[in-house]
Design a protein around this motif. Sequence first.
Motif, PDB file in Angstrom:
ATOM      1  N   LEU A 174       1.337  -1.500  -0.026  1.00 12.68           N
ATOM      2  CA  LEU A 174      -0.055   0.019  -0.194  1.00 12.68           C
ATOM      3  C   LEU A 174       0.641   1.096   0.269  1.00 12.68           C
ATOM      4  N   ARG A 175       0.353   2.413  -0.879  1.00 10.70           N
ATOM      5  CA  ARG A 175       1.080   3.094  -0.881  1.00 10.70           C
ATOM      6  C   ARG A 175       0.478   4.719   0.394  1.00 10.70           C
ATOM      7  N   ASN A 176       1.605   5.659   1.019  1.00 18.14           N
ATOM      8  CA  ASN A 176       0.928   5.926   2.043  1.00 18.14           C
ATOM      9  C   ASN A 176      -1.306   6.764   2.008  1.00 18.14           C
ATOM     10  N   GLN A 177      -1.680   7.085   0.418  1.00 15.67           N
ATOM     11  CA  GLN A 177      -2.726   7.209   0.856  1.00 15.67           C
ATOM     12  C   GLN A 177      -3.685   6.795   0.767  1.00 15.67           C
ATOM     13  N   GLU A 178      -2.989   5.393   0.292  1.00 25.68           N
ATOM     14  CA  GLU A 178      -4.443   4.219   0.391  1.00 25.68           C
ATOM     15  C   GLU A 178      -4.285   3.412   1.193  1.00 25.68           C
ATOM     16  N   ARG A 179      -3.179   3.446   2.136  1.00 25.64           N
ATOM     17  CA  ARG A 179      -3.165   2.927   4.004  1.00 25.64           C
ATOM     18  C   ARG A 179      -3.927   3.938   5.057  1.00 25.64           C
ATOM     19  N   SER A 180      -3.736   5.316   4.900  1.00 31.35           N
ATOM     20  CA  SER A 180      -4.336   5.892   4.929  1.00 31.35           C
ATOM     21  C   SER A 180      -5.684   5.837   5.471  1.00 31.35           C
ATOM     22  N   LEU A 181      -6.707   5.517   4.006  1.00 32.25           N
ATOM     23  CA  LEU A 181      -8.231   5.419   3.969  1.00 32.25           C
ATOM     24  C   LEU A 181      -8.531   3.985   4.278  1.00 32.25           C
ATOM     25  N   ILE A 182      -7.271   2.849   4.147  1.00 29.30           N
ATOM     26  CA  ILE A 182      -7.590   1.846   4.426  1.00 29.30           C
ATOM     27  C   ILE A 182      -8.252   2.040   6.048  1.00 29.30           C
ATOM     28  N   HIS A 183      -6.628   2.638   6.466  1.00 27.25           N
ATOM     29  CA  HIS A 183      -6.866   2.737   8.440  1.00 27.25           C
ATOM     30  C   HIS A 183      -8.403   3.384   8.757  1.00 27.25           C
ATOM     31  N   HIS A 184      -9.064   4.257   8.351  1.00 28.88           N
ATOM     32  CA  HIS A 184      -9.368   5.011   8.770  1.00 28.88           C
ATOM     33  C   HIS A 184     -10.591   3.912   8.622  1.00 28.88           C
ATOM     34  N   MET A 185     -10.943   3.698   7.280  1.00 29.47           N
ATOM     35  CA  MET A 185     -11.482   2.683   7.476  1.00 29.47           C
ATOM     36  C   MET A 185     -12.549   1.468   8.234  1.00 29.47           C
ATOM     37  N   ALA A 186     -11.038   0.820   8.351  1.00 27.20           N
ATOM     38  CA  ALA A 186     -10.941   0.292   9.494  1.00 27.20           C
ATOM     39  C   ALA A 186     -11.419  -0.039  11.138  1.00 27.20           C
ATOM     40  N   LEU A 187     -11.316   1.557  11.145  1.00 20.10           N
ATOM     41  CA  LEU A 187     -11.210   1.721  12.804  1.00 20.10           C
ATOM     42  C   LEU A 187     -12.935   2.414  12.247  1.00 20.10           C
ATOM     43  N   LYS A 188     -13.397   2.653  10.916  1.00 18.83           N
ATOM     44  CA  LYS A 188     -15.100   2.842  11.394  1.00 18.83           C
ATOM     45  C   LYS A 188     -15.781   1.209  11.349  1.00 18.83           C
ATOM     46  N   ASN A 189     -15.100   0.175  10.358  1.00 14.90           N
ATOM     47  CA  ASN A 189     -15.674  -1.297  11.149  1.00 14.90           C
ATOM     48  C   ASN A 189     -15.758  -1.327  12.906  1.00 14.90           C
ATOM     49  N   LEU A 190     -14.959  -1.418  12.945  1.00 17.50           N
ATOM     50  CA  LEU A 190     -14.200  -2.015  14.236  1.00 17.50           C
ATOM     51  C   LEU A 190     -15.313  -1.351  15.199  1.00 17.50           C
ATOM     52  N   GLU A 191     -15.991   0.134  15.150  1.00 20.24           N
ATOM     53  CA  GLU A 191     -16.457   0.935  16.053  1.00 20.24           C
ATOM     54  C   GLU A 191     -17.964   0.055  15.618  1.00 20.24           C
ATOM     55  N   ASN A 192     -17.868  -0.116  14.276  1.00 22.27           N
ATOM     56  CA  ASN A 192     -19.665  -0.838  14.355  1.00 22.27           C
ATOM     57  C   ASN A 192     -19.739  -2.525  13.979  1.00 22.27           C
ATOM     58  N   ASN A 193     -19.047  -2.817  15.471  1.00 20.61           N
ATOM     59  CA  ASN A 193     -18.847  -4.648  15.678  1.00 20.61           C
ATOM     60  C   ASN A 193     -17.791  -5.096  14.615  1.00 20.61           C
ATOM     61  N   ASN A 194     -17.404  -4.735  13.316  1.00 15.64           N
ATOM     62  CA  ASN A 194     -16.641  -5.314  12.462  1.00 15.64           C
ATOM     63  C   ASN A 194     -17.192  -5.421  11.761  1.00 15.64           C
ATOM     64  N   GLN A 195     -18.762  -5.188  11.186  1.00 10.48           N
ATOM     65  CA  GLN A 195     -18.800  -5.172   9.803  1.00 10.48           C
ATOM     66  C   GLN A 195     -19.182  -3.504   9.226  1.00 10.48           C
ATOM     67  N   PRO A 196     -18.591  -3.897   7.784  1.00 12.53           N
ATOM     68  CA  PRO A 196     -18.583  -2.758   7.130  1.00 12.53           C
ATOM     69  C   PRO A 196     -19.857  -1.487   7.436  1.00 12.53           C
ATOM     70  N   ILE A 197     -19.327  -0.303   6.985  1.00  8.46           N
ATOM     71  CA  ILE A 197     -20.177   0.758   7.794  1.00  8.46           C
ATOM     72  C   ILE A 197     -19.603   1.980   6.469  1.00  8.46           C
TER      73      ILE A 197
END
Length: 265
Positions: A174-197
């Motif tokens: 992953l390049r830096n911008q891809e990593r930042s985007l994926i990490h943010h989306m993973a965090l939101k999924n964790l806050e949603n009981n590990n479900q896509p949001i």
Amino acid sequence: MTNSPSASTSNSDYPSLKILSPDLEESTVCLKSLIQQGDNRQRITVGRNEDNDLVLADRHKMVSRWQFTLEYGNGRWWIADEDSANGTFVRKYNSNSQIDVRMEEAVPLRNGDEILVVGKWTESDIPVYWHLCFSDLDETIPVKKMQLPADLEYNFDRQQLFQVTRQERDEVKLRNQERSLIHHMALKNLENNNQPILCTYDELIEAIWGKPVDENEPKHTNDEINHIGWSIRQKIEPNSSEPRFFKTVKSKGCLFQVNIFRSKP
């Protein structure tokens, strides 16, 4: 090691660049001959400056000192623009459309793809390009119906993404911008009981570039997020036209399906 396009080296088992200069001088360079000894990353720099691995001798000074890089990862070669002045473009094989590499972070290359770099302008203001055709005659042709479906895993603490099949577990580069985007989306999924949001475009823009500090600062756009998403799909989707893991919801934002785990303490 510095090579100019006039040097010709052949190796049928390794990709090469067939180069046509704006002055119609032709040459062929094998990528293997450009890789620095001991460079495990298989990374090649291209530009006008003499310290590049491949030098484009440009008397018109349209080519940037450091124009673009080629790098091998995830089983294929990628091209990334190095903030060039006049841009780097890729014309995909059997296509008339051009991809502006500056907007994509990195673009995967396949046999027959052509890299275009402005070399000069005619008196009628028409650009004349360097043409660098990527040739990989030994490229494996993927047979999608025979490929096992992959899962995605994300190590949240180490910010590492993995593509998993029954036989293999490979890290996705992953390049830096891809990593930042994926990490943010993973965090939101964790806050949603590990479900896509659904993550909105506005929050993804802020996750990558932060809040603007000046109202006159150029604003980032939804299209930039879509370009980054496109680049991610090329790396993780068996069929990027029918995505399983990274989906775009028109005018709203993006969804990311991934199995998230934490590192052991």
